[in-house]
Scaffold this motif. Structure first.
Motif, PDB file in Angstrom:
ATOM      1  N   UNK A   1      19.991 -45.748 -30.666  1.00  0.00           N
ATOM      2  CA  UNK A   1      20.894 -45.373 -31.526  1.00  0.00           C
ATOM      3  C   UNK A   1      21.809 -44.711 -30.453  1.00  0.00           C
ATOM      4  N   UNK A   2      23.353 -45.116 -30.350  1.00  0.00           N
ATOM      5  CA  UNK A   2      23.955 -44.511 -29.511  1.00  0.00           C
ATOM      6  C   UNK A   2      24.785 -43.626 -30.186  1.00  0.00           C
ATOM      7  N   UNK A   3      24.937 -42.326 -29.441  1.00  0.00           N
ATOM      8  CA  UNK A   3      25.585 -41.077 -29.917  1.00  0.00           C
ATOM      9  C   UNK A   3      26.768 -40.838 -29.057  1.00  0.00           C
ATOM     10  N   UNK A   4      28.099 -40.657 -29.901  1.00  0.00           N
ATOM     11  CA  UNK A   4      29.303 -40.205 -29.281  1.00  0.00           C
ATOM     12  C   UNK A   4      29.631 -40.936 -28.112  1.00  0.00           C
ATOM     13  N   UNK A   5      29.482 -42.125 -28.076  1.00  0.00           N
ATOM     14  CA  UNK A   5      29.774 -42.791 -26.506  1.00  0.00           C
ATOM     15  C   UNK A   5      31.537 -42.683 -26.313  1.00  0.00           C
TER      16      UNK A   5
ATOM     17  N   UNK B   1      31.246 -33.065 -26.707  1.00  0.00           N
ATOM     18  CA  UNK B   1      30.017 -32.291 -26.502  1.00  0.00           C
ATOM     19  C   UNK B   1      29.182 -31.803 -27.700  1.00  0.00           C
ATOM     20  N   UNK B   2      28.477 -32.825 -28.327  1.00  0.00           N
ATOM     21  CA  UNK B   2      27.782 -32.684 -29.370  1.00  0.00           C
ATOM     22  C   UNK B   2      26.285 -32.660 -29.095  1.00  0.00           C
ATOM     23  N   UNK B   3      25.662 -31.669 -29.555  1.00  0.00           N
ATOM     24  CA  UNK B   3      23.867 -31.812 -29.454  1.00  0.00           C
ATOM     25  C   UNK B   3      23.693 -31.739 -31.081  1.00  0.00           C
ATOM     26  N   UNK B   4      22.941 -32.841 -31.529  1.00  0.00           N
ATOM     27  CA  UNK B   4      22.589 -33.054 -32.845  1.00  0.00           C
ATOM     28  C   UNK B   4      21.374 -32.033 -33.383  1.00  0.00           C
ATOM     29  N   UNK B   5      21.429 -31.799 -34.650  1.00  0.00           N
ATOM     30  CA  UNK B   5      20.288 -31.054 -34.848  1.00  0.00           C
ATOM     31  C   UNK B   5      18.734 -31.662 -34.606  1.00  0.00           C
ATOM     32  N   UNK B   6      17.763 -30.656 -34.237  1.00  0.00           N
ATOM     33  CA  UNK B   6      16.666 -31.205 -33.836  1.00  0.00           C
ATOM     34  C   UNK B   6      16.565 -31.970 -32.370  1.00  0.00           C
ATOM     35  N   UNK B   7      17.640 -31.654 -31.660  1.00  0.00           N
ATOM     36  CA  UNK B   7      17.731 -32.349 -30.194  1.00  0.00           C
ATOM     37  C   UNK B   7      16.892 -31.500 -29.171  1.00  0.00           C
ATOM     38  N   UNK B   8      16.821 -30.386 -29.501  1.00  0.00           N
ATOM     39  CA  UNK B   8      16.137 -29.429 -28.579  1.00  0.00           C
ATOM     40  C   UNK B   8      15.113 -28.516 -29.125  1.00  0.00           C
ATOM     41  N   UNK B   9      13.922 -28.671 -28.653  1.00  0.00           N
ATOM     42  CA  UNK B   9      12.760 -27.545 -29.406  1.00  0.00           C
ATOM     43  C   UNK B   9      12.808 -26.676 -28.448  1.00  0.00           C
TER      44      UNK B   9
ATOM     45  N   UNK C   1       9.866 -40.767 -30.827  1.00  0.00           N
ATOM     46  CA  UNK C   1      11.227 -40.554 -31.049  1.00  0.00           C
ATOM     47  C   UNK C   1      11.555 -39.570 -29.983  1.00  0.00           C
ATOM     48  N   UNK C   2      12.695 -39.936 -29.140  1.00  0.00           N
ATOM     49  CA  UNK C   2      13.348 -39.136 -28.142  1.00  0.00           C
ATOM     50  C   UNK C   2      14.695 -38.900 -28.260  1.00  0.00           C
ATOM     51  N   UNK C   3      15.456 -37.660 -27.856  1.00  0.00           N
ATOM     52  CA  UNK C   3      16.570 -37.265 -27.678  1.00  0.00           C
ATOM     53  C   UNK C   3      17.098 -36.894 -26.436  1.00  0.00           C
ATOM     54  N   UNK C   4      18.159 -37.938 -26.179  1.00  0.00           N
ATOM     55  CA  UNK C   4      18.912 -37.469 -24.943  1.00  0.00           C
ATOM     56  C   UNK C   4      20.330 -37.272 -25.285  1.00  0.00           C
TER      57      UNK C   4
ATOM     58  N   UNK D   1      15.996 -35.603 -21.288  1.00  0.00           N
ATOM     59  CA  UNK D   1      15.232 -35.855 -22.519  1.00  0.00           C
ATOM     60  C   UNK D   1      14.978 -34.310 -23.049  1.00  0.00           C
ATOM     61  N   UNK D   2      15.512 -33.985 -24.095  1.00  0.00           N
ATOM     62  CA  UNK D   2      15.507 -32.613 -24.534  1.00  0.00           C
ATOM     63  C   UNK D   2      14.558 -32.173 -25.447  1.00  0.00           C
ATOM     64  N   UNK D   3      14.041 -33.358 -26.173  1.00  0.00           N
ATOM     65  CA  UNK D   3      13.057 -33.332 -27.237  1.00  0.00           C
ATOM     66  C   UNK D   3      12.481 -34.682 -27.534  1.00  0.00           C
ATOM     67  N   UNK D   4      11.083 -34.740 -28.003  1.00  0.00           N
ATOM     68  CA  UNK D   4      10.501 -35.953 -28.051  1.00  0.00           C
ATOM     69  C   UNK D   4       9.275 -35.687 -28.771  1.00  0.00           C
ATOM     70  N   UNK D   5       9.146 -36.630 -29.887  1.00  0.00           N
ATOM     71  CA  UNK D   5       7.925 -36.671 -30.651  1.00  0.00           C
ATOM     72  C   UNK D   5       7.163 -37.871 -30.666  1.00  0.00           C
ATOM     73  N   UNK D   6       5.835 -37.894 -30.412  1.00  0.00           N
ATOM     74  CA  UNK D   6       4.951 -38.953 -30.359  1.00  0.00           C
ATOM     75  C   UNK D   6       3.855 -38.863 -31.260  1.00  0.00           C
TER      76      UNK D   6
END
Length: 266
Positions: free
Chosen positions: A33-37, A42-50, A85-88, A104-109
């Motif tokens: 899923x591509x974000x703000x290409x 400069x958007x950091x979505x909710x949950x992107x950083x733990x 699930x990972x966030x960049x 990679x600022x947050x990732x769930x496995x």
């Protein structure tokens, strides 16, 4: 069946999980899923950083640029199959390169073994989660949810992807080697997640920065995102997810992934 040909398991450091150093060669499938290409937001979505993972201020140098939310289903890795699930969010300044790099600022496995090894080998801030994939051949839709293990019925991430008539039928060979973007990741050192659960899940700390350039190759096709909810990690939802393209890059099963040995900066 797991592949151990390029790695050697070594003793643990008190977490009770074997260390399997890089390089890793893996097989799986993925949705990107591509974000703000292209628009420089400069958007950091909710949950992107733990907040449990990084020292204060280390993520302040966000430079924006295109970001990714990725779902990966690994069918074969040196530590067995798992989901991810990972966030960049985009690019960040780094003290170890003249220009900004991916992070990679947050990732769930779904596997404790990959939590421990991902954090130790590459400074990837992995945490445990429960995944669900519900696909329908009749509708061509797949619903993907991710939840915390203690609340599996209350996902904090949910997405529905659907085939696009005609377009989704055509697979195209692709490799990240062809990307015009610099996909090298520079990862800050990680703090250990305190408490019994952090130790049980292998959420170890690291003490130095690391960088690595992953590689992916396989056949891709385009599908569309018809719904996405990206939570705050606590079960709550923002009103909407801004800036995510409806066009999704679908990597077919059999996709190959390579993670080289992380370069350590001392």
């Amino acid at each position: 069946m797991t592949s151990m040909s390029t790695t050697t398991a070594t003793a643990t450091d008190g977490y009770g999980i074997e260390h399997v150093p890089g390089p890793w060669e893996c097989t799986g499938e993925s949705w990107w899923f591509t974000c703000h290409p292209l628009i420089g937001k400069r958007i950091i979505h909710a949950g992107s950083i733990n907040p449990l993972d990084f020292n204060p201020g280390v993520n302040d140098g966000f430079d924006g640029g295109p970001g990714l939310i990725m779902i990966v289903r690994y069918s074969d890795t040196p530590v067995g199959p798992y989901d991810e699930l990972l966030y960049i969010p985009g690019y960040y300044t780094t003290p170890h390169a003249p220009s900004s790099r991916c992070r990679i600022t947050n990732i769930y496995v779904s596997s404790k073994e990959t939590i421990y090894n991902g954090r130790r080998n590459w400074n990837i801030p992995k945490h445990l989660a429960v995944f669900s994939f519900d696909s329908s051949t009749e509708t061509g839709r797949t619903r993907i949810t991710v939840a915390h293990p203690e609340s599996p019925e209350s996902p904090f991430f949910a997405a529905v992807v659907a085939n696009i008539p005609l377009l989704s039928r055509v697979p195209v060979p692709l490799s990240t080697s062809l990307s015009p973007l610099n996909l090298e990741c520079h990862q800050p050192e990680l703090r250990a997640v305190e408490g019994e659960r952090g130790r049980e899940n292998g959420e170890t700390a690291t003490t130095t920065w690391r960088s690595f350039l992953p590689w992916m190759g396989g056949k891709v096709r385009f599908v569309k995102c018809v719904e996405m909810k990206n939570g705050n990690g606590d079960g709550s939802w923002p009103d909407k997810v801004d800036g995510v393209w409806s066009l999704v890059l679908r990597w077919d099963p059999g996709m190959k992934l390579k993670f080289p040995v992380g370069k350590e900066f001392v």
